[in-house]
Design an enzyme around this catalytic site. Structure first.
Site, PDB file in Angstrom:
ATOM      1  N   GLY A   1      27.430 -21.242  -3.194  1.00 19.37           N
ATOM      2  CA  GLY A   1      26.996 -22.449  -4.153  1.00 19.37           C
ATOM      3  C   GLY A   1      28.189 -23.423  -4.131  1.00 19.37           C
ATOM      4  O   GLY A   1      29.069 -23.484  -3.461  1.00 19.37           O
TER       5      GLY A   1
ATOM      6  N   GLU B   1      31.326 -17.954  -1.458  1.00 14.36           N
ATOM      7  CA  GLU B   1      31.221 -18.871  -0.226  1.00 14.36           C
ATOM      8  C   GLU B   1      30.656 -20.296  -0.901  1.00 14.36           C
ATOM      9  O   GLU B   1      29.652 -20.484  -1.391  1.00 14.36           O
ATOM     10  CB  GLU B   1      29.920 -18.516   0.515  1.00 14.36           C
TER      11      GLU B   1
ATOM     12  N   CYS C   1      26.451 -26.902   3.453  1.00 13.88           N
ATOM     13  CA  CYS C   1      27.712 -26.733   3.172  1.00 13.88           C
ATOM     14  C   CYS C   1      28.595 -26.833   4.238  1.00 13.88           C
ATOM     15  O   CYS C   1      29.776 -27.568   3.914  1.00 13.88           O
ATOM     16  CB  CYS C   1      28.185 -25.350   2.401  1.00 13.88           C
TER      17      CYS C   1
END
Length: 492
Positions: free
Chosen positions: A220, A243, A277
């Site tokens: 997240g 992560e 991401c």
């Protein structure tokens, strides 16, 4: 009943939660959050199930996990539609996510043996052995951008290693989390081995605060990751894998094929509506005519990208963002960049009020001071110019994050220089930043993670090593250390 605790579907005792399609507004799911008491029940169920699950042979655990893979395959169409409708991503992209979930099973099995299997070295008087043991009860916090694949990347290796799990999906994708849990139920996991708790911040805080938790695996935002790190500080006995996001640079050096480089940039910056991401957030272009030509072509192609609903035909390249609020946050970020002196090359536009359909934005920031080092999670690309390759690398590293970095260039020597000097966990050459291999580790440094990469290395944080010296029998050594006397006692 939307919680799965100790082998039963139960109704949450917390606040009511609803989920609607972010484009059409269609009601998709509703249920109640798990309250703190139910989070505790899930933990106790996982703790009770752990000894038996951990004592099963790896083969027995593998059978159940592979059964889940088969169910993913047979339910691929249905799960694809659920993920697409809930996230807003197009059907084609949701289908690739489910395929990645299926492929993750075989990869995780192989990674378990390579990374955390058993080894034995013979010695003159016995053997030295290496084994790996599960931690116990692990919490998995899932994100909304890949609500099936990314939690799967934690849950599958955790279960294979012998852990039991409490899974909390993102509060923005509860339907996908429930759908995946129902397939695990059909796979025949014993009661308590995998539990599902729905909810937002309060549920997450109750879960991460559990004393009887052996670890937490999180994907997240950096902000939430830092909060979890602070909450678990002073508890070195708990494994924590974070992560998080990135402010990722893509360097465009020499370009022989402008359209190929533009395609790579669009795949890096705007796929999944910029909600990966690893997406490129910063585009670093050479000063001069070549950089001008590249930027003009990028803008021309990007302005043809029209977001659409998940089931539109023909399929759009990008769908909606996860929510209307998320789309407005991207627009606000662009407006703030303009106010700082940014020069808009392509303005992001909300296509329809009340939806999350947002067109891509491109804004040049060269010469603008004080640009925030933050991740804008959406289709917004900032552009800077550089004069030398050394300057480009310095600009690429000018961030607290360190997830991904990429180079478009025909020169391998420049890529090798970037490999030596880049501060990022993923460094690609003539490949999109959003491309990653499950047979490699996935993670970053700095504010992008805590040195616990997932994918191929997920097995590492799902088990701990146990070293043993072993001998089938015990005999007195023929040569004793100085000062030891085992001769028969002499009468005094």
């Amino acid at each position: 009943m939307t919680l799965w605790i100790n082998g039963d579907w139960v109704t949450g005792q917390g606040a009511l939660r609803v989920k609607c399609n972010p484009v059409s507004g269609e009601l998709l799911w509703q249920g109640n959050d798990a309250d703190a008491a139910q989070v505790g029940q899930a933990c106790r169920a996982a703790r009770a199930a752990f000894p038996r699950w951990a004592r099963l042979s790896f083969g027995d655990r593998q059978v159940r996990v592979e059964r889940f893979a088969g169910l993913l395959e047979s339910n691929k169409v249905e799960l694809t539609a659920i993920i697409a409708r809930e996230t807003g991503k197009p059907r084609w992209e949701a289908a690739t996510e489910v395929t990645a979930m299926i492929n993750k099973i075989a990869i995780s099995i192989k990674a378990y043996h390579v990374r955390t299997g058993e080894q034995r070295s013979e010695m003159p008087d016995g053997a030295a052995s290496l084994r790996h043991r599960p931690h116990g009860v692990l919490a998995v916090f899932g994100p909304y951008n890949f609500p099936g694949h990314l939690p799967n990347g934690h849950i599958v290796p955790a279960l294979l290693a012998g852990n039991t799990v409490i899974f909390k999906p993102s509060e923005l994708t509860p339907w996908s989390g429930e759908a995946v849990m129902r397939l695990w139920q059909q796979a025949g996991l014993p009661s308590g081995v995998l539990n599902l708790v729905q909810g937002g911040r309060e549920t997450g805080q109750a879960l991460s605060a559990l004393e009887d938790l052996d670890g937490l695996l999180f994907t997240g935002s950096a902000n939430t990751g830092y909060q979890l790190h602070r909450q678990l500080s002073g508890q070195p006995e708990k494994i924590l894998a974070l992560e998080m996001g990135g402010n990722n640079p893509l360097i465009i050096d020499d370009v022989a094929d402008i359209d190929a480089a533009v395609h790579l940039t669009i795949q890096s910056a705007f796929v999944t509506a910029g909600q990966r991401c690893t997406c490129a957030r910063r585009l670093l272009l050479k000063s001069g005519a070549q950089g001008d030509a590249f930027l003009a072509r990028l803008v021309a192609v990007s302005q043809r990208l029209t977001p659409g609903n998940w089931d539109d035909e023909p399929q759009p390249f990008i769908g909606g963002l996860i929510s209307e609020q998320a789309a407005h946050q991207v627009v606000t970020a662009w407006q703030e960049l303009e106010a700082m002196g940014g020069r808009t090359q392509l303005a992001p536009r909300l296509l329809r009020a009340g939806t999350s359909l947002l067109t891509p934005g491109i804004v040049e920031m060269t010469g603008v001071a004080g640009v925030p080092d933050e991740e804008v999670f959406g289709p917004l690309l900032r552009v800077w110019r550089y004069d030398t390759f050394d300057e480009a690398i310095r600009m690429a590293n000018n961030t607290r994050f360190g997830l991904s970095c990429g180079l478009v260039s025909s020169r391998r020597d420049k890529f090798e220089q970037l490999l030596l000097e880049a501060r990022a966990g993923i460094v690609n050459w003539n490949k999109p930043l959003t491309g990653a291999a499950s047979t490699a580790p996935f993670g970053g440094v700095g504010a992008s993670g805590n040195h616990r990469p997932s994918a191929w290395y997920a097995a590492d944080y799902c088990a701990w090593p146990m070293a043993s010296l072993e001998s089938d029998s015990l005999t007195l050594p023929t040569t004793l250390n100085p000062g030891l006397d085992f001769s028969e006692e002499v009468e005094r």
